[in-house]
Design a protein around this motif. Structure first.
Motif, short mmCIF file in Angstrom:
data_model
loop_
_atom_site.label_atom_id
_atom_site.label_comp_id
_atom_site.label_asym_id
_atom_site.label_seq_id
_atom_site.Cartn_x
_atom_site.Cartn_y
_atom_site.Cartn_z
N LEU A 1 0.86 -1.19 0.00
CA LEU A 1 0.00 0.00 0.00
C LEU A 1 0.89 1.23 0.00
N TYR A 2 1.04 1.82 -1.18
CA TYR A 2 1.89 2.99 -1.30
C TYR A 2 1.08 4.25 -1.05
N ASP A 3 1.73 5.18 -0.41
CA ASP A 3 1.13 6.49 -0.21
C ASP A 3 2.17 7.54 -0.58
N ARG A 4 1.84 8.81 -0.38
CA ARG A 4 2.77 9.86 -0.77
C ARG A 4 4.09 9.75 0.00
N LEU A 5 5.17 10.06 -0.70
CA LEU A 5 6.50 9.92 -0.12
C LEU A 5 6.76 10.97 0.95
N PHE A 6 6.17 12.15 0.78
CA PHE A 6 6.36 13.20 1.77
C PHE A 6 5.02 13.53 2.43
N ALA A 7 5.11 13.88 3.70
CA ALA A 7 3.90 14.18 4.45
C ALA A 7 3.54 15.65 4.37
N HIS A 8 4.45 16.45 3.79
CA HIS A 8 4.21 17.89 3.72
C HIS A 8 4.24 18.31 2.25
N PRO A 9 3.35 19.27 1.87
CA PRO A 9 3.27 19.62 0.45
C PRO A 9 4.57 20.21 -0.12
N TYR A 10 5.33 20.93 0.69
CA TYR A 10 6.56 21.54 0.17
C TYR A 10 7.74 21.03 0.98
N PRO A 11 8.22 19.83 0.65
CA PRO A 11 9.23 19.19 1.49
C PRO A 11 10.43 20.11 1.73
N GLY A 12 10.75 20.27 2.99
CA GLY A 12 11.93 21.06 3.37
C GLY A 12 11.68 22.56 3.47
N ALA A 13 10.48 23.01 3.09
CA ALA A 13 10.23 24.46 3.12
C ALA A 13 10.00 24.92 4.56
N ARG A 14 10.33 26.17 4.79
CA ARG A 14 10.08 26.74 6.12
C ARG A 14 8.59 26.81 6.38
N ARG A 15 8.19 26.58 7.63
CA ARG A 15 6.78 26.70 8.01
C ARG A 15 6.59 27.97 8.81
N GLU A 16 5.36 28.42 8.81
CA GLU A 16 5.02 29.55 9.65
C GLU A 16 5.36 29.19 11.09
N GLY A 17 6.04 30.07 11.78
CA GLY A 17 6.35 29.80 13.18
C GLY A 17 7.67 29.07 13.39
N ASP A 18 8.34 28.66 12.32
CA ASP A 18 9.65 28.04 12.47
C ASP A 18 10.61 29.05 13.09
N PRO A 19 11.42 28.63 14.06
CA PRO A 19 12.44 29.56 14.59
C PRO A 19 13.38 30.01 13.48
N GLU A 20 13.87 31.23 13.61
CA GLU A 20 14.77 31.85 12.63
C GLU A 20 15.88 30.90 12.19
#
Ligand code: ATP
Ligand code: MG
Length: 574
Positions: free
Chosen positions: A486-505
């Motif tokens: 049962l394969y699913d998406r390889l990444f759990a986030h739409p923009y792998p590695g991108a900064r998220r809102e609220g990420d520390p500097e």
């Protein structure tokens, strides 16, 4: 960038700017009716979904306008190319359904013309040998706001330049000691026109030309010449080459003056590359995923490579449908993975026969059905295509059903099996649940029910009992167990590695941090009998579950292994 997450807002208009441009050229008779495009991969990696966009565009336009599309291996760089990649690229383009006819080329075969062109440019005063160090060259290049400075070697005479260039070719100099540069304008606002390097010294063995050359053309110099040699009319590339277009035009114009190529000259046209959520489309990152063992190889069905897609069960038609739907534009945007998955669903819905598989099996025992008795039920192979006929599903006292199709204590709105409730076994009988058996841990080991003899599907009066639940099943006596991945998406986030809102500097996020830990689970399923002889790459819809394909590597008739291609509905859309 805009984000498109529904198919409708990216549904392509009947036309796009590249088609318009081609049609304009056809109307004006610019090319005498000719449309010739090319797909020019560098054979240094496996093709990915992004390349599929470019392939469908280039080959698709050639097909549409009765032209030709060339498959050209851009192998001018001696360091990286490998035959494994060349073979994989050929196979992938064929698999997508395209044909280059006689037009299979290797850019390295054009080295002599590229060299002769360079000699011409030198002789005509359009190129010179620069002997500055790399650091000096960088320092004199200027910046976006500041003009560059002329190299002290810029005024060398054509004779001196030719002599040096010939000695570069003869192997007299070490790597990096001299470069050949186009002589354009060190003060140009476009940095790409500040005397770009066109040949460098590189003592390296090339996979095609061996040790014949120790000077190699730069990509930006080689590419326009390759297009011109092949008589390409429309040279489609991604947006990052937009700033190179003035050099592309400058170079071919000079070489046309020198009689190397006839006019009109090929036209470079840029379009936005494919950015797709939940994957990475960069060769470097794909290589890292493979090398570090995050996936099982280049053809891992989770990887966005075309070999991976094929093993996953994605279809060539699905990719063509996708390319049409997303269209082409001049501005970068993200396409949501669900758009691609929907295209695959649409194609598979048409193409895939229906079958039954129980992925998380638990026994259902029909206590009023005679032991040892079996009978046949009729199931259509494709609800939209009656011409594909029906197949027989054996029915008996013991059946496999999905564990989640029984609840001892039903939740609100649950219409499947629970004590006292009626549900239909699709293509078979209506049954009334009477209870269950459990082991010492409380886990259900069998569901108990009685069947209603007058309710067999397809017989008169079958519908006299109305039920809400409709379950799939396979007879235990005839089913057999098989591995399903049962394969699913390889990444759990739409923009792998991108900064998220609220990420520390100071947080550095890697695309690897976003790998989906649940991208693969392996189950032992119970399948209906006729699936046993599935051939590798046979595709099916497993009712209520999604689309599946017999693995092209590990599956054999008799011992099939199935991969889940895509679920029936998008479970990711929020
Ligand atoms: P890299 O720049 O890392 O070498 P590449 O993906 O550009 O990788 P190429 O082999 O040069 O690799 O690509 C061949 C063709 O595919 C090029 O014309 C390129 O513009 C096109 N292409 C590559 N990636 C995409 C993408 N994401 N969307 C559309 N076209 C693409
Ligand atoms: Mg490239």
């Amino acid at each position: 960038m805009t984000i498109h997450d529904t198919p409708d807002d990216v549904r392509s208009a009947p036309s796009h700017f590249i088609r318009n441009l081609i049609e304009d050229d056809l109307r004006r008779g610019k090319w005498g009716g000719r449309v010739e495009t090319r797909f020019p991969p560098e054979p240094n990696g496996y093709l990915h979904y992004g390349h599929a966009k470019s392939i469908c565009l280039n080959f698709g336009l050639a097909r549409e306008y009765g032209g030709a599309c060339h498959l050209r291996f851009d192998d001018t760089n001696p360091e990286k190319e490998e035959q494994e990649y060349v073979d994989a690229i050929i196979e992938a383009v064929r698999w997508l359904g395209f044909d280059w006819g006689p037009h299979l080329y290797h850019a390295s075969n054009y080295f002599p013309t590229m060299y002769a062109s360079a000699e011409y440019l030198i002789g005509a005063g359009h190129a010179y040998v620069d002997s500055q160090s790399a650091d000096e060259m960088r320092a004199n290049r200027g910046t976006l706001t500041e003009a560059g400075r002329d190299s002290p070697f810029r005024r060398r005479s054509p004779e001196e330049n030719l002599d040096l260039f010939h000695r570069m070719k003869a192997g007299e100099f070490a790597d990096g000691t001299h470069v050949l540069r186009a002589k354009i304008d060190m003060a140009s606002p476009n940095i790409n026109l500040r005397d770009p390097a066109i040949y460098r010294i590189r003592h390296a063995t090339h996979h095609n030309t061996g040790d014949e050359w120790c000077i190699y053309p730069m990509y930006t110099y080689a590419h326009p010449i390759e297009d011109a040699i092949e008589g390409i009319t429309h040279s489609l590339c991604t947006l990052e080459f937009e700033d190179q277009r003035p050099f592309y035009d400058w170079l071919l114009d000079k070489l046309a003056e020198g009689g190397f190529f006839p006019r009109p000259l090929p036209q470079q046209i840029e379009f936005a590359r494919l950015n797709l959520s939940y994957v990475v489309l960069s060769k470097r990152k794909l290589i890292q995923l493979v090398d570090e063992g995050h996936v099982g190889g280049w053809d891992d069905p989770r990887l966005p490579t075309l070999v991976g897609a094929r093993r996953r069960g994605f279809t060539a038609n699905g990719f063509q449908r996708f390319a049409e739907r997303i269209g082409v534009s001049k501005s970068d945007s993200w396409i949501d993975m669900s758009v691609l998955e929907d295209c695959m669903r649409e194609d598979l819905n048409e193409a895939a026969p229906r079958r039954v598989a129980v992925l998380d099996p638990v026994k259902l025992i029909l206590t009023n059905y005679a032991e040892g008795q079996t009978e046949a039920c009729q199931a259509p192979n494709h609800p939209l295509k009656p011409e594909l006929g029906k197949r027989e599903l054996p029915f008996g006292r013991e059946l496999w059903i999905e564990r989640e199709d029984f609840m001892e204590v039903p939740s609100k709105g649950y219409h499947r099996l629970y004590p006292g409730n009626l549900a239909r076994l699709r293509y078979g009988y209506v049954v009334r649940c009477t209870g269950c058996e459990k082991d010492s841990t409380g886990r259900v080991t069998a569901v108990l029910a009685e069947y209603l003899p007058d309710t067999k599907s397809g017989t008169p009066g079958a519908d006299s009992v109305k039920v809400k639940g409709n379950l799939h099943w396979v007879a235990a006596s005839h089913a057999y167990a098989a591995e399903i991945r049962l394969y699913d998406r390889l990444f759990a986030h739409p923009y792998p590695g991108a900064r998220r809102e609220g990420d520390p500097e100071n947080l550095e996020r890697s695309f690897l941090d976003d790998l989906n830990p649940a991208s693969l689970s392996i189950v032992t399923a119970q399948l209906e009998p006729c699936l046993r002889n599935a051939a590798p790459e046979d595709r099916f819809q497993f009712e209520r579950h999604g689309y599946f394909v017999a693995d092209r590597r590990d599956s054999r008739p008799g011992t099939p292994v199935f991969n889940r291609t895509v679920t029936l509905k998008d479970s990711w859309r929020r």
